[in-house]
Design a protein around this motif. Structure first.
Motif, PDB file in Angstrom:
ATOM      1  N   GLY A  57      57.291  67.791  76.385  1.00  0.00           N
ATOM      2  CA  GLY A  57      57.265  69.105  76.383  1.00  0.00           C
ATOM      3  C   GLY A  57      56.998  69.238  74.817  1.00  0.00           C
ATOM      4  N   GLY A  58      56.997  68.573  73.852  1.00  0.00           N
ATOM      5  CA  GLY A  58      56.726  68.788  72.756  1.00  0.00           C
ATOM      6  C   GLY A  58      57.921  68.595  71.485  1.00  0.00           C
ATOM      7  N   GLY A  59      59.278  68.312  71.773  1.00  0.00           N
ATOM      8  CA  GLY A  59      60.241  68.538  71.067  1.00  0.00           C
ATOM      9  C   GLY A  59      60.066  67.291  70.002  1.00  0.00           C
ATOM     10  N   LEU A  60      59.832  66.272  70.231  1.00  0.00           N
ATOM     11  CA  LEU A  60      59.772  65.022  69.186  1.00  0.00           C
ATOM     12  C   LEU A  60      58.421  65.456  68.178  1.00  0.00           C
ATOM     13  CD1 LEU A  60      60.426  62.200  68.365  1.00  0.00           C
ATOM     14  CD2 LEU A  60      58.787  61.363  70.039  1.00  0.00           C
ATOM     15  N   ILE A  61      57.352  65.896  68.816  1.00  0.00           N
ATOM     16  CA  ILE A  61      56.265  65.817  67.710  1.00  0.00           C
ATOM     17  C   ILE A  61      56.454  67.109  66.848  1.00  0.00           C
ATOM     18  CG2 ILE A  61      54.728  67.340  69.324  1.00  0.00           C
ATOM     19  CD1 ILE A  61      52.672  65.646  68.068  1.00  0.00           C
ATOM     20  N   SER A  62      57.143  68.325  67.448  1.00  0.00           N
ATOM     21  CA  SER A  62      57.408  69.323  66.747  1.00  0.00           C
ATOM     22  C   SER A  62      58.371  69.343  65.347  1.00  0.00           C
ATOM     23  CB  SER A  62      58.067  70.519  67.641  1.00  0.00           C
ATOM     24  OG  SER A  62      57.317  70.886  68.760  1.00  0.00           O
ATOM     25  N   GLY A  63      59.428  68.452  65.700  1.00  0.00           N
ATOM     26  CA  GLY A  63      60.267  68.009  64.574  1.00  0.00           C
ATOM     27  C   GLY A  63      59.740  67.203  63.611  1.00  0.00           C
ATOM     28  N   ILE A  64      59.001  65.982  64.044  1.00  0.00           N
ATOM     29  CA  ILE A  64      58.424  65.160  63.042  1.00  0.00           C
ATOM     30  C   ILE A  64      57.443  66.077  62.446  1.00  0.00           C
ATOM     31  CG2 ILE A  64      56.699  63.291  62.991  1.00  0.00           C
ATOM     32  CD1 ILE A  64      58.475  62.089  65.371  1.00  0.00           C
ATOM     33  N   ALA A  65      56.436  66.614  63.095  1.00  0.00           N
ATOM     34  CA  ALA A  65      55.393  67.474  62.304  1.00  0.00           C
ATOM     35  C   ALA A  65      56.086  68.429  61.167  1.00  0.00           C
ATOM     36  CB  ALA A  65      54.274  68.185  63.509  1.00  0.00           C
ATOM     37  N   PHE A  66      57.045  69.109  61.579  1.00  0.00           N
ATOM     38  CA  PHE A  66      57.468  70.319  60.673  1.00  0.00           C
ATOM     39  C   PHE A  66      58.158  69.504  59.661  1.00  0.00           C
ATOM     40  CE2 PHE A  66      60.908  72.775  59.112  1.00  0.00           C
ATOM     41  CZ  PHE A  66      60.336  74.062  58.914  1.00  0.00           C
ATOM     42  N   ALA A  67      58.918  68.405  59.787  1.00  0.00           N
ATOM     43  CA  ALA A  67      59.390  67.799  58.725  1.00  0.00           C
ATOM     44  C   ALA A  67      58.321  67.195  57.754  1.00  0.00           C
ATOM     45  CB  ALA A  67      60.424  66.712  59.046  1.00  0.00           C
ATOM     46  N   ILE A  68      57.311  66.563  58.156  1.00  0.00           N
ATOM     47  CA  ILE A  68      56.562  65.873  57.535  1.00  0.00           C
ATOM     48  C   ILE A  68      55.588  66.963  56.871  1.00  0.00           C
ATOM     49  CG2 ILE A  68      54.179  64.474  57.796  1.00  0.00           C
ATOM     50  CD1 ILE A  68      55.573  62.467  59.651  1.00  0.00           C
ATOM     51  N   LYS A  69      55.023  67.897  57.523  1.00  0.00           N
ATOM     52  CA  LYS A  69      54.061  68.802  57.001  1.00  0.00           C
ATOM     53  C   LYS A  69      54.916  69.639  55.741  1.00  0.00           C
ATOM     54  CE  LYS A  69      50.248  68.059  59.340  1.00  0.00           C
ATOM     55  NZ  LYS A  69      48.893  67.619  58.897  1.00  0.00           N
ATOM     56  N   SER A  70      56.088  69.879  55.789  1.00  0.00           N
ATOM     57  CA  SER A  70      56.716  70.638  54.922  1.00  0.00           C
ATOM     58  C   SER A  70      56.889  69.685  53.719  1.00  0.00           C
ATOM     59  CB  SER A  70      58.126  70.870  55.354  1.00  0.00           C
ATOM     60  OG  SER A  70      58.239  71.678  56.559  1.00  0.00           O
ATOM     61  N   LEU A  71      57.014  68.287  53.839  1.00  0.00           N
ATOM     62  CA  LEU A  71      57.171  67.651  52.597  1.00  0.00           C
ATOM     63  C   LEU A  71      55.715  66.980  52.063  1.00  0.00           C
ATOM     64  CD1 LEU A  71      60.413  65.866  53.864  1.00  0.00           C
ATOM     65  CD2 LEU A  71      60.327  67.441  52.010  1.00  0.00           C
ATOM     66  N   ASN A  72      55.096  66.764  52.913  1.00  0.00           N
ATOM     67  CA  ASN A  72      53.602  66.054  52.714  1.00  0.00           C
ATOM     68  C   ASN A  72      52.618  66.530  53.470  1.00  0.00           C
ATOM     69  OD1 ASN A  72      51.549  64.723  51.733  1.00  0.00           O
ATOM     70  ND2 ASN A  72      52.653  62.838  51.707  1.00  0.00           N
ATOM     71  N   PRO A  73      52.039  67.776  53.299  1.00  0.00           N
ATOM     72  CA  PRO A  73      50.984  68.308  54.265  1.00  0.00           C
ATOM     73  C   PRO A  73      49.646  67.399  54.305  1.00  0.00           C
ATOM     74  CG  PRO A  73      51.265  69.547  52.235  1.00  0.00           C
ATOM     75  CD  PRO A  73      52.376  68.774  52.180  1.00  0.00           C
ATOM     76  N   ASN A  74      49.611  66.474  53.420  1.00  0.00           N
ATOM     77  CA  ASN A  74      48.318  65.660  53.550  1.00  0.00           C
ATOM     78  C   ASN A  74      48.507  64.639  54.712  1.00  0.00           C
ATOM     79  OD1 ASN A  74      47.114  66.705  51.341  1.00  0.00           O
ATOM     80  ND2 ASN A  74      48.425  65.676  50.038  1.00  0.00           N
ATOM     81  N   VAL A  75      49.532  64.281  55.259  1.00  0.00           N
ATOM     82  CA  VAL A  75      49.666  63.550  56.321  1.00  0.00           C
ATOM     83  C   VAL A  75      49.298  63.917  57.647  1.00  0.00           C
ATOM     84  CG1 VAL A  75      51.557  62.026  57.750  1.00  0.00           C
ATOM     85  CG2 VAL A  75      51.898  62.199  55.273  1.00  0.00           C
ATOM     86  N   LYS A  76      48.535  63.286  58.328  1.00  0.00           N
ATOM     87  CA  LYS A  76      47.912  63.810  59.624  1.00  0.00           C
ATOM     88  C   LYS A  76      49.099  63.404  60.769  1.00  0.00           C
ATOM     89  CE  LYS A  76      43.930  65.228  58.415  1.00  0.00           C
ATOM     90  NZ  LYS A  76      43.208  66.707  58.367  1.00  0.00           N
ATOM     91  N   VAL A  77      49.132  64.500  61.513  1.00  0.00           N
ATOM     92  CA  VAL A  77      50.095  64.250  62.904  1.00  0.00           C
ATOM     93  C   VAL A  77      49.369  64.511  64.005  1.00  0.00           C
ATOM     94  CG1 VAL A  77      52.249  65.116  63.752  1.00  0.00           C
ATOM     95  CG2 VAL A  77      52.381  65.164  61.510  1.00  0.00           C
ATOM     96  N   TYR A  78      49.012  63.621  64.832  1.00  0.00           N
ATOM     97  CA  TYR A  78      48.477  63.376  65.997  1.00  0.00           C
ATOM     98  C   TYR A  78      49.321  63.342  67.129  1.00  0.00           C
ATOM     99  CZ  TYR A  78      44.548  62.577  63.022  1.00  0.00           C
ATOM    100  OH  TYR A  78      43.348  62.608  61.934  1.00  0.00           O
ATOM    101  N   GLY A  79      49.122  64.103  68.328  1.00  0.00           N
ATOM    102  CA  GLY A  79      50.129  63.585  69.502  1.00  0.00           C
ATOM    103  C   GLY A  79      49.345  63.051  70.582  1.00  0.00           C
TER     104      GLY A  79
END
Length: 397
Positions: free
Chosen positions: A176-198
């Motif tokens: 449903g996307g809850g895990l990636i939403s939380g991880i992506a929001f946290a990581i992109k907020s602190l280090n937008p250079n990290v790629k997040v793939y689902g």
């Protein structure tokens, strides 16, 4: 509103409840990348779901807590809610699809919840849970489309940045996307250079389809061994967050998932369920661009039903070239089986089983068919054995 402060608050609340799971180096997953594994399969209750469920329940009012909570799940969210509710002295009822693994049903009961099995899949259980919520005044704990739940899952992102300061990419299972939403929001907020793939299963690619069409899509049906991410329709919050913060979402086949589960068992001594292994499958089979990168795969859960584990391992062996079944047409005369066995032994394959069938329909009356299941090293080994048998004069069907 989801915020970094809320995720940090969730991290504080979860101290002493959710484990800060280890990150393990796993160079054999893909030799072309520097691969790590975030072992949420070893989390309390066997999956990451505890994080979001506990944080959500911790934020309820005293009146809401008295009335109790209700949830629906394919299994892991159910266990997280049951555990969190019991820990807080709150009654809980869980609606599960009737096809949920028995092990997950019994585990949910074991954490103190009342369970109602609903005919169908996750979405059917979801509708039943809403009915009971309206009838009885329970608070519904959504498995993914809730900002408190998403914040709880986002604590994984905070841990990753602390555990792997040089992280280049993170690969996350998506239902449903809850895990990636939380991880992506946290990581992109602190280090937008990290790629997040689902990663989604091919048979349940609701988020992939929704992002492609730029609107939430409900699939007519879903079917995959990764039952934990078998969701027909993503959430409103999760769809928006994935649009904004996720770099790409790819799909993997059930055979690739089986291969990943097998690899994790053999090389890392880790047990994961299908949903927990899709991230590894994506990296193993080069579905995401991580060559030369420091990449972490989220092993989201380890609650695999042991009754299907042997089947998954068998599929994994086939997918990785570790098993092959030969069908050989022979003349029904002495010495034929000996000749086949000698050739197979010459090429170093091991015979697991043999089935010998005489006078099958459509063959000559003097012919027979030999079926042999072999243990092999890889696809090159299979090719060598087959070519060797052909050179020795045997006819492979």
């Amino acid at each position: 509103m989801l915020s970094l402060d809320k995720i940090y608050h969730a991290s504080y609340v979860l101290k002493g409840v959710a484990r800060k799971t280890d990150v393990l180096h796993a160079p054999k997953i893909n030799p072309e990348a520097n691969v790590y594994l975030k072992t949420e399969n070893l989390q309390n209750t066997g999956s990451f779901k505890l994080r979001g469920a506990y944080y959500k329940i911790s934020q309820l009012s005293e009146e809401e807590k008295k009335k109790g909570v209700i949830a629906c799940s394919a299994g892991n969210h159910a266990q997280g809610v049951a555990f969190a509710a019991t820990q807080n002295g709150i009654p809980s009822i869980i609606c599960l699809p009737d096809g949920a693994p028995i092990s997950k049903v019994e585990a949910t009961k074991g954490y103190g919840a009342k369970v109602e099995l609903v005919k169908g899949v996750y979405d059917d259980a979801y509708n039943r849970a809403l009915e009971l919520r309206d009838q009885c005044g329970y608070t519904f704990i959504h498995p993914f489309d809730d900002e408190d739940v998403i914040a709880g899952q986002g604590t994984i992102g905070l841990e990753l940045l602390e555990q792997l300061p040089n992280l280049d990419a993170v690969v996350v299972p998506v239902g449903g996307g809850g895990l990636i939403s939380g991880i992506a929001f946290a990581i992109k907020s602190l280090n937008p250079n990290v790629k997040v793939y689902g990663v989604q299963a091919e048979g349940a690619a609701s988020m992939v389809q929704s992002l492609k069409e730029e609107q939430i899509i409900q699939l007519e049906s879903v079917n995959t061994i990764a039952d934990g991410i078998q969701v027909k329709e993503p959430g409103t919050h999760t769809f928006d967050l994935c649009q904004k913060y996720v770099d790409d979402i790819v799909t993997v086949s059930d055979d690739e998932v089986a291969g990943a589960i097998l690899s994790l068992i053999e090389n890392q001594k880790l047990i994961t369920e299908g949903a927990g292994a899709v991230s590894v499958a994506a990296v193993m089979f080069n579905k995401v661009p991580v060559k030369g990168k420091n990449v972490v795969c989220i092993l989201s859960g380890g609650n695999i039903d042991v009754t299907i584990l042997s089947k998954v391992i068998e599929r994994g062996l086939l997918k990785s070239g570790r098993s092959d079944t030969l069908v050989i047409q022979l003349e029904d005369k002495p010495g034929q089986l000996q000749g086949v066995s000698a050739t197979i032994a010459q090429y170093g394959a091991n015979v697991n089983s043999v089935y010998y069938e005489k006078a099958s329909e459509g063959s000559n009356i003097t012919d027979c068919v030999l079926r042999i299941n072999l243990e092999t090293r890889n696809f090159e080994h299979i090719k060598a054995v087959r070519e060797g048998l052909t050179k020795a004069g045997f006819k492979l069907l």
